[in-house]
Design a protein around this motif. Sequence first.
Motif, PDB file in Angstrom:
ATOM      1  N   SER A 375       0.828  -1.207   0.000  1.00 56.07           N
ATOM      2  CA  SER A 375       0.000   0.000   0.000  1.00 56.07           C
ATOM      3  C   SER A 375       0.865   1.262   0.000  1.00 56.07           C
ATOM      4  O   SER A 375       0.529   2.260  -0.655  1.00 56.07           O
ATOM      5  N   GLU A 376       1.995   1.220   0.717  1.00 52.66           N
ATOM      6  CA  GLU A 376       2.911   2.361   0.731  1.00 52.66           C
ATOM      7  C   GLU A 376       3.564   2.553  -0.630  1.00 52.66           C
ATOM      8  O   GLU A 376       3.746   3.693  -1.097  1.00 52.66           O
ATOM      9  N   VAL A 377       3.920   1.455  -1.278  1.00 55.41           N
ATOM     10  CA  VAL A 377       4.539   1.532  -2.604  1.00 55.41           C
ATOM     11  C   VAL A 377       3.561   2.132  -3.606  1.00 55.41           C
ATOM     12  O   VAL A 377       3.907   3.032  -4.387  1.00 55.41           O
ATOM     13  N   LEU A 378       2.308   1.660  -3.591  1.00 56.83           N
ATOM     14  CA  LEU A 378       1.300   2.166  -4.528  1.00 56.83           C
ATOM     15  C   LEU A 378       1.003   3.641  -4.274  1.00 56.83           C
ATOM     16  O   LEU A 378       0.807   4.418  -5.220  1.00 56.83           O
ATOM     17  N   ALA A 379       0.974   4.029  -2.990  1.00 54.85           N
ATOM     18  CA  ALA A 379       0.727   5.435  -2.661  1.00 54.85           C
ATOM     19  C   ALA A 379       1.862   6.315  -3.187  1.00 54.85           C
ATOM     20  O   ALA A 379       1.624   7.413  -3.711  1.00 54.85           O
ATOM     21  N   LEU A 381       3.864   5.602  -5.744  1.00 53.78           N
ATOM     22  CA  LEU A 381       3.773   5.617  -7.200  1.00 53.78           C
ATOM     23  C   LEU A 381       2.692   6.582  -7.676  1.00 53.78           C
ATOM     24  O   LEU A 381       2.852   7.275  -8.687  1.00 53.78           O
ATOM     25  N   GLN A 382       1.585   6.632  -6.929  1.00 52.05           N
ATOM     26  CA  GLN A 382       0.513   7.555  -7.285  1.00 52.05           C
ATOM     27  C   GLN A 382       0.965   9.009  -7.115  1.00 52.05           C
ATOM     28  O   GLN A 382       0.617   9.867  -7.933  1.00 52.05           O
ATOM     29  N   SER A 383       1.783   9.269  -6.092  1.00 48.86           N
ATOM     30  CA  SER A 383       2.297  10.630  -5.898  1.00 48.86           C
ATOM     31  C   SER A 383       3.254  11.032  -7.012  1.00 48.86           C
ATOM     32  O   SER A 383       3.445  12.221  -7.292  1.00 48.86           O
ATOM     33  N   LEU A 384       3.846  10.026  -7.680  1.00 42.43           N
ATOM     34  CA  LEU A 384       4.737  10.300  -8.804  1.00 42.43           C
ATOM     35  C   LEU A 384       3.988  10.443 -10.121  1.00 42.43           C
ATOM     36  O   LEU A 384       4.587  10.788 -11.148  1.00 42.43           O
ATOM     37  N   GLY A 385       2.666  10.150 -10.085  1.00 47.09           N
ATOM     38  CA  GLY A 385       1.857  10.327 -11.284  1.00 47.09           C
ATOM     39  C   GLY A 385       1.309   9.056 -11.889  1.00 47.09           C
ATOM     40  O   GLY A 385       0.695   9.097 -12.964  1.00 47.09           O
ATOM     41  N   ALA A 386       1.480   7.904 -11.229  1.00 50.52           N
ATOM     42  CA  ALA A 386       0.996   6.629 -11.761  1.00 50.52           C
ATOM     43  C   ALA A 386      -0.323   6.243 -11.108  1.00 50.52           C
ATOM     44  O   ALA A 386      -0.388   6.096  -9.890  1.00 50.52           O
ATOM     45  N   GLN A 387      -1.355   6.089 -11.917  1.00 49.98           N
ATOM     46  CA  GLN A 387      -2.639   5.613 -11.428  1.00 49.98           C
ATOM     47  C   GLN A 387      -2.639   4.077 -11.414  1.00 49.98           C
ATOM     48  O   GLN A 387      -1.843   3.446 -12.134  1.00 49.98           O
ATOM     49  N   PRO A 388      -3.518   3.465 -10.638  1.00 46.71           N
ATOM     50  CA  PRO A 388      -3.582   1.994 -10.621  1.00 46.71           C
ATOM     51  C   PRO A 388      -3.748   1.387 -12.018  1.00 46.71           C
ATOM     52  O   PRO A 388      -3.226   0.299 -12.291  1.00 46.71           O
ATOM     53  N   SER A 389      -4.448   2.093 -12.915  1.00 50.64           N
ATOM     54  CA  SER A 389      -4.664   1.580 -14.269  1.00 50.64           C
ATOM     55  C   SER A 389      -3.382   1.574 -15.104  1.00 50.64           C
ATOM     56  O   SER A 389      -3.302   0.906 -16.137  1.00 50.64           O
ATOM     57  N   ASP A 390      -2.353   2.325 -14.663  1.00 51.67           N
ATOM     58  CA  ASP A 390      -1.072   2.352 -15.377  1.00 51.67           C
ATOM     59  C   ASP A 390      -0.173   1.191 -14.982  1.00 51.67           C
ATOM     60  O   ASP A 390       0.831   0.926 -15.658  1.00 51.67           O
ATOM     61  N   ILE A 391      -0.501   0.511 -13.879  1.00 53.04           N
ATOM     62  CA  ILE A 391       0.364  -0.534 -13.328  1.00 53.04           C
ATOM     63  C   ILE A 391      -0.156  -1.906 -13.735  1.00 53.04           C
ATOM     64  O   ILE A 391      -1.331  -2.219 -13.545  1.00 53.04           O
ATOM     65  N   ASP A 392       0.720  -2.721 -14.305  1.00 52.88           N
ATOM     66  CA  ASP A 392       0.358  -4.072 -14.728  1.00 52.88           C
ATOM     67  C   ASP A 392       0.707  -5.120 -13.675  1.00 52.88           C
ATOM     68  O   ASP A 392       0.090  -6.180 -13.619  1.00 52.88           O
ATOM     69  N   ASP A 393       1.717  -4.816 -12.856  1.00 50.18           N
ATOM     70  CA  ASP A 393       2.141  -5.807 -11.866  1.00 50.18           C
ATOM     71  C   ASP A 393       3.025  -5.118 -10.828  1.00 50.18           C
ATOM     72  O   ASP A 393       3.664  -4.097 -11.108  1.00 50.18           O
ATOM     73  N   LEU A 394       3.044  -5.688  -9.626  1.00 52.28           N
ATOM     74  CA  LEU A 394       3.913  -5.215  -8.547  1.00 52.28           C
ATOM     75  C   LEU A 394       4.359  -6.442  -7.768  1.00 52.28           C
ATOM     76  O   LEU A 394       3.525  -7.205  -7.275  1.00 52.28           O
ATOM     77  N   THR A 395       5.663  -6.645  -7.674  1.00 50.80           N
ATOM     78  CA  THR A 395       6.142  -7.865  -7.033  1.00 50.80           C
ATOM     79  C   THR A 395       7.432  -7.623  -6.264  1.00 50.80           C
ATOM     80  O   THR A 395       8.276  -6.816  -6.668  1.00 50.80           O
TER      81      THR A 395
END
Length: 445
Positions: A375-379, A381-395
């Motif tokens: 959740s911290e990583v996604l938050a 990434l979103q602050s850098l301009g990436a929406q969830p729809s831009d992300i295909d995978d996180l591992t």
Amino acid sequence: MKLRSLILRLLLIMLVGISLALTWFIWYNPSNFARQQNNDVTVEKTTRTTNQEIKRDTFLPTGVLWQGAQQKYQLSSTSTGMAARARKAVAKWRVTKVGAQKQLSVAEYDRLLTEPQSLQLTYQGTVSWTLMRKLFFGDSKADASYSFDRIVFDTENQRTYLVNDYHETSRRLVIKQPNYGAIADLLGAATTKYKVTEQRFDHHEVALLDQSITVQPQTYLIDKQSATHYISLLMTDNTSTSAVDTKQIGNQTVYTVNSNQRLAVDKNDSLMQYEDFAASAPAQTYTGVLSSAFNALSSLSFASTQGIRYFSYSTQDSAVTFRTYVRGLPVFNQTSNGTVRVVHTTSSKRIEFSGSNLEAAIPTSQTAVELPAASEVLAKLQSLGAQPSDIDDLTVAYKWQRDTNSGLVVNLMPTYYVNVNGTYVDYADLVDGRVDITTLINTGN
């Protein structure tokens, strides 16, 4: 004179006798005879068995999840991998029928993936049942044309499902005398259980860590092979190496044989690309494509195949990717270290790989790395301009880093890798600005 002649005659007879005795011993000694009679058969059988075992390991699931009453966990083991344990538990199961394909509603799909007391084996890419019924279930003749990326063992209701996350479909397996107790016991065999929540990215479910974890870095000795090694394996066969033509084109050394075969080697990072322009096309089935890709992987004859797993198949460019896994985590880098990519067309074959590959772990006492919750990583990434729809995978993964003290050692550092528009990037590189996430987002637009 007569005595001397007699002695010489006796010596000659003795020498002939000894020669005949040695000849008999050499040709009719039981151990030698056994080797002559059985050597070819034994070697062929051993090679075939070993290759089949390697294929089973290569196509093992890469994720093992346990759904409890309310919480889902990602399971791992420091000894035998959890996926290998699961395969052993079902090795004698006999699948007698593959049920009809069922299109699931959103509610049905979510309910199946959160079925309490279920073990779920997941793949990064899809696999075919025709391939896996022989490699995973030991005694299964029931065939069906179906691709899936998840096997769900519902231990409470004693049911097994193949699930396709992309299409949200399932097919139930009818199994004769299954042992679901052995499946449930796998929970106790896990040495670590991380709390996860699955979230949907690009038509597939991704298990995201609910909390921060610490991961131990790894150090490995690498097997480093020159172009000559792969020329002899892939190109010359019975042809003399003098038939190989060599040219320098920029940073690449290009080797060709009879204009049909080409090996390009990058002098900076030992990345290699082999092409065969007269290769036969694989069978036009999913199983045929994956099996042909595995055969291409096997032709490289790596010093160690332990940890190499099927990772994904891209229908856009017909590319099958195999990736190295260490302690259940994939290995990434900006280059192809740790990966093999096979592309088949109707009349050619291309293998992209590295001359440097992991061979053996080296014990070290490095400090464990703490990684934040997803959740911290996604938050961030979103602050850098990436929406969830831009992300295909996180591992969570290991990053391949060269050791500054030795060219034969590599350090594997724990980190997050983010897939944006088909490109995997180290999360730290995005945060530090070494890679511009906006550029990645706009690449596919």
